[in-house]
Design a protein around this motif. Structure first.
Motif, PDB file in Angstrom:
ATOM      1  N   VAL A 115       0.840  -1.206   0.000  1.00 53.01           N
ATOM      2  CA  VAL A 115       0.000   0.000   0.000  1.00 53.01           C
ATOM      3  C   VAL A 115       0.876   1.257   0.000  1.00 53.01           C
ATOM      4  O   VAL A 115       0.654   2.185  -0.792  1.00 53.01           O
ATOM      5  CB  VAL A 115      -0.951   0.010   1.225  1.00 53.01           C
ATOM      6  N   GLU A 116       1.857   1.297   0.884  1.00 55.00           N
ATOM      7  CA  GLU A 116       2.661   2.511   1.079  1.00 55.00           C
ATOM      8  C   GLU A 116       3.490   2.891  -0.139  1.00 55.00           C
ATOM      9  O   GLU A 116       3.514   4.050  -0.542  1.00 55.00           O
ATOM     10  CB  GLU A 116       3.591   2.323   2.297  1.00 55.00           C
ATOM     11  N   PHE A 117       4.184   1.938  -0.747  1.00 60.14           N
ATOM     12  CA  PHE A 117       5.149   2.278  -1.781  1.00 60.14           C
ATOM     13  C   PHE A 117       4.525   2.931  -3.022  1.00 60.14           C
ATOM     14  O   PHE A 117       5.024   3.969  -3.482  1.00 60.14           O
ATOM     15  CB  PHE A 117       6.002   1.062  -2.155  1.00 60.14           C
ATOM     16  N   PRO A 118       3.440   2.393  -3.582  1.00 55.53           N
ATOM     17  CA  PRO A 118       2.843   3.098  -4.727  1.00 55.53           C
ATOM     18  C   PRO A 118       2.320   4.491  -4.368  1.00 55.53           C
ATOM     19  O   PRO A 118       2.422   5.419  -5.169  1.00 55.53           O
ATOM     20  CB  PRO A 118       1.700   2.186  -5.171  1.00 55.53           C
ATOM     21  N   LEU A 119       1.759   4.627  -3.161  1.00 57.59           N
ATOM     22  CA  LEU A 119       1.295   5.947  -2.720  1.00 57.59           C
ATOM     23  C   LEU A 119       2.469   6.908  -2.582  1.00 57.59           C
ATOM     24  O   LEU A 119       2.378   8.080  -2.976  1.00 57.59           O
ATOM     25  CB  LEU A 119       0.535   5.841  -1.396  1.00 57.59           C
ATOM     26  N   TYR A 120       3.558   6.431  -2.033  1.00 56.56           N
ATOM     27  CA  TYR A 120       4.776   7.228  -1.913  1.00 56.56           C
ATOM     28  C   TYR A 120       5.237   7.716  -3.288  1.00 56.56           C
ATOM     29  O   TYR A 120       5.504   8.907  -3.486  1.00 56.56           O
ATOM     30  CB  TYR A 120       5.859   6.392  -1.222  1.00 56.56           C
ATOM     31  N   LEU A 121       5.327   6.802  -4.248  1.00 52.93           N
ATOM     32  CA  LEU A 121       5.768   7.180  -5.595  1.00 52.93           C
ATOM     33  C   LEU A 121       4.803   8.171  -6.245  1.00 52.93           C
ATOM     34  O   LEU A 121       5.235   9.140  -6.873  1.00 52.93           O
ATOM     35  CB  LEU A 121       5.911   5.935  -6.475  1.00 52.93           C
ATOM     36  N   LEU A 122       3.517   7.922  -6.091  1.00 50.82           N
ATOM     37  CA  LEU A 122       2.509   8.821  -6.653  1.00 50.82           C
ATOM     38  C   LEU A 122       2.643  10.225  -6.058  1.00 50.82           C
ATOM     39  O   LEU A 122       2.665  11.217  -6.788  1.00 50.82           O
ATOM     40  CB  LEU A 122       1.105   8.260  -6.412  1.00 50.82           C
ATOM     41  N   LEU A 123       2.724  10.308  -4.740  1.00 53.05           N
ATOM     42  CA  LEU A 123       2.851  11.610  -4.077  1.00 53.05           C
ATOM     43  C   LEU A 123       4.154  12.309  -4.454  1.00 53.05           C
ATOM     44  O   LEU A 123       4.152  13.490  -4.812  1.00 53.05           O
ATOM     45  CB  LEU A 123       2.770  11.441  -2.556  1.00 53.05           C
ATOM     46  N   LYS A 124       5.251  11.592  -4.374  1.00 57.34           N
ATOM     47  CA  LYS A 124       6.560  12.199  -4.631  1.00 57.34           C
ATOM     48  C   LYS A 124       6.643  12.742  -6.055  1.00 57.34           C
ATOM     49  O   LYS A 124       7.150  13.839  -6.279  1.00 57.34           O
ATOM     50  CB  LYS A 124       7.660  11.174  -4.388  1.00 57.34           C
ATOM     51  N   ASN A 125       6.131  11.981  -7.014  1.00 58.81           N
ATOM     52  CA  ASN A 125       6.231  12.389  -8.411  1.00 58.81           C
ATOM     53  C   ASN A 125       5.109  13.314  -8.856  1.00 58.81           C
ATOM     54  O   ASN A 125       5.196  13.904  -9.929  1.00 58.81           O
ATOM     55  CB  ASN A 125       6.336  11.152  -9.307  1.00 58.81           C
ATOM     56  N   SER A 126       4.083  13.458  -8.054  1.00 55.98           N
ATOM     57  CA  SER A 126       3.012  14.422  -8.348  1.00 55.98           C
ATOM     58  C   SER A 126       3.320  15.783  -7.727  1.00 55.98           C
ATOM     59  O   SER A 126       3.162  16.818  -8.363  1.00 55.98           O
ATOM     60  CB  SER A 126       1.675  13.927  -7.805  1.00 55.98           C
ATOM     61  N   ILE A 127       3.755  15.772  -6.478  1.00 57.29           N
ATOM     62  CA  ILE A 127       4.042  17.015  -5.766  1.00 57.29           C
ATOM     63  C   ILE A 127       5.341  17.632  -6.274  1.00 57.29           C
ATOM     64  O   ILE A 127       5.419  18.847  -6.458  1.00 57.29           O
ATOM     65  CB  ILE A 127       4.094  16.765  -4.243  1.00 57.29           C
ATOM     66  N   ARG A 128       6.347  16.823  -6.476  1.00 60.37           N
ATOM     67  CA  ARG A 128       7.629  17.240  -7.053  1.00 60.37           C
ATOM     68  C   ARG A 128       8.289  18.399  -6.290  1.00 60.37           C
ATOM     69  O   ARG A 128       8.813  19.332  -6.885  1.00 60.37           O
ATOM     70  CB  ARG A 128       7.459  17.575  -8.536  1.00 60.37           C
ATOM     71  N   ARG A 129       8.252  18.322  -4.988  1.00 60.62           N
ATOM     72  CA  ARG A 129       8.918  19.338  -4.163  1.00 60.62           C
ATOM     73  C   ARG A 129      10.417  19.058  -4.174  1.00 60.62           C
ATOM     74  O   ARG A 129      10.859  17.956  -3.830  1.00 60.62           O
ATOM     75  CB  ARG A 129       8.391  19.279  -2.733  1.00 60.62           C
ATOM     76  N   HIS A 130      11.190  20.054  -4.548  1.00 58.84           N
ATOM     77  CA  HIS A 130      12.636  19.876  -4.608  1.00 58.84           C
ATOM     78  C   HIS A 130      13.232  19.800  -3.211  1.00 58.84           C
ATOM     79  O   HIS A 130      12.797  20.493  -2.293  1.00 58.84           O
ATOM     80  CB  HIS A 130      13.289  20.997  -5.413  1.00 58.84           C
ATOM     81  N   ARG A 131      14.207  18.961  -3.060  1.00 64.24           N
ATOM     82  CA  ARG A 131      14.884  18.785  -1.779  1.00 64.24           C
ATOM     83  C   ARG A 131      15.585  20.085  -1.381  1.00 64.24           C
ATOM     84  O   ARG A 131      16.048  20.827  -2.242  1.00 64.24           O
ATOM     85  CB  ARG A 131      15.916  17.670  -1.876  1.00 64.24           C
ATOM     86  N   PRO A 132      15.705  20.325  -0.081  1.00 66.82           N
ATOM     87  CA  PRO A 132      16.369  21.556   0.350  1.00 66.82           C
ATOM     88  C   PRO A 132      17.809  21.642  -0.152  1.00 66.82           C
ATOM     89  O   PRO A 132      18.294  22.729  -0.471  1.00 66.82           O
ATOM     90  CB  PRO A 132      16.307  21.491   1.876  1.00 66.82           C
ATOM     91  N   CYS A 133      18.479  20.510  -0.258  1.00 63.43           N
ATOM     92  CA  CYS A 133      19.874  20.536  -0.722  1.00 63.43           C
ATOM     93  C   CYS A 133      19.973  20.966  -2.179  1.00 63.43           C
ATOM     94  O   CYS A 133      21.052  21.365  -2.630  1.00 63.43           O
ATOM     95  CB  CYS A 133      20.537  19.172  -0.524  1.00 63.43           C
TER      96      CYS A 133
END
Length: 171
Positions: free
Chosen positions: A68-86
């Motif tokens: 459950v977690e991993f596909p949701l993680y990928l969906l959120l990460k690649n939809s939101i696309r917030r750049h890392r602080p570094c």
């Protein structure tokens, strides 16, 4: 003066990074962060499967929760696309290279909170230790300069929420 959520997130990011650097915690943060790498969950789950009476329950709940977690993680990460602080903050050098360029949610934190939540279900007496460790994993990701505090909160919510959802579906 009122601060926006984004400004608060950056403020707390800088505070945690500075605290870590002032107290020379970066080496410890790297080690703690590494304990949140996914392969450790597999090793422990398989070991418990073979050597503990509750190993099957632990293994099944871990596997279903990560499904459950991993596909949701990928969906959120690649939809939101917030750049890392570094990568996003001018003049900031983390000295640590993350595996991808997006930060929200924190995958290490999500995985750590899946693990801690499963420990809470199967071995409740160990839950305080597991949740403290999961918090340290999340904090280490900020200290390393690769996540903002809100990334960590989102990862924690995603990890715990995945286990809660799976538990409800398995009833």
């Amino acid at each position: 003066m009122r601060m926006s959520i984004s400004e608060l997130d950056k403020y707390w990011f800088y505070w945690i990074v500075q605290f870590s650097r002032d107290n020379q915690l970066s080496p410890a943060a790297k080690r703690v962060s590494a304990t949140g790498d996914g392969h450790y969950y597999v090793y422990l789950s398989v070991a418990l499967l073979f050597f503990h009476p509750h190993g099957q329950q632990f293994f099944n709940l871990m596997l279903a929760s990560f499904i459950v977690e991993f596909p949701l993680y990928l969906l959120l990460k690649n939809s939101i696309r917030r750049h890392r602080p570094c990568h996003a903050l001018a003049g900031f050098d983390s000295g640590f290279q993350p595996s991808d360029k997006f930060s929200l949610p924190s995958g290490h934190t999500a995985g750590a909170f899946v693990f801690a939540s499963v420990v809470n279900v199967v071995f409740p007496s160990l839950a305080p230790i597991a949740f403290a460790w999961a918090c340290f994993v999340g904090s280490s990701r900020i200290a390393l300069g690769v996540h903002y505090p809100l990334d960590i909160m989102a990862g924690a919510g995603l990890g715990m929420g995945s286990v809660i959802l799976v538990e409800q579906l398995m009833l």
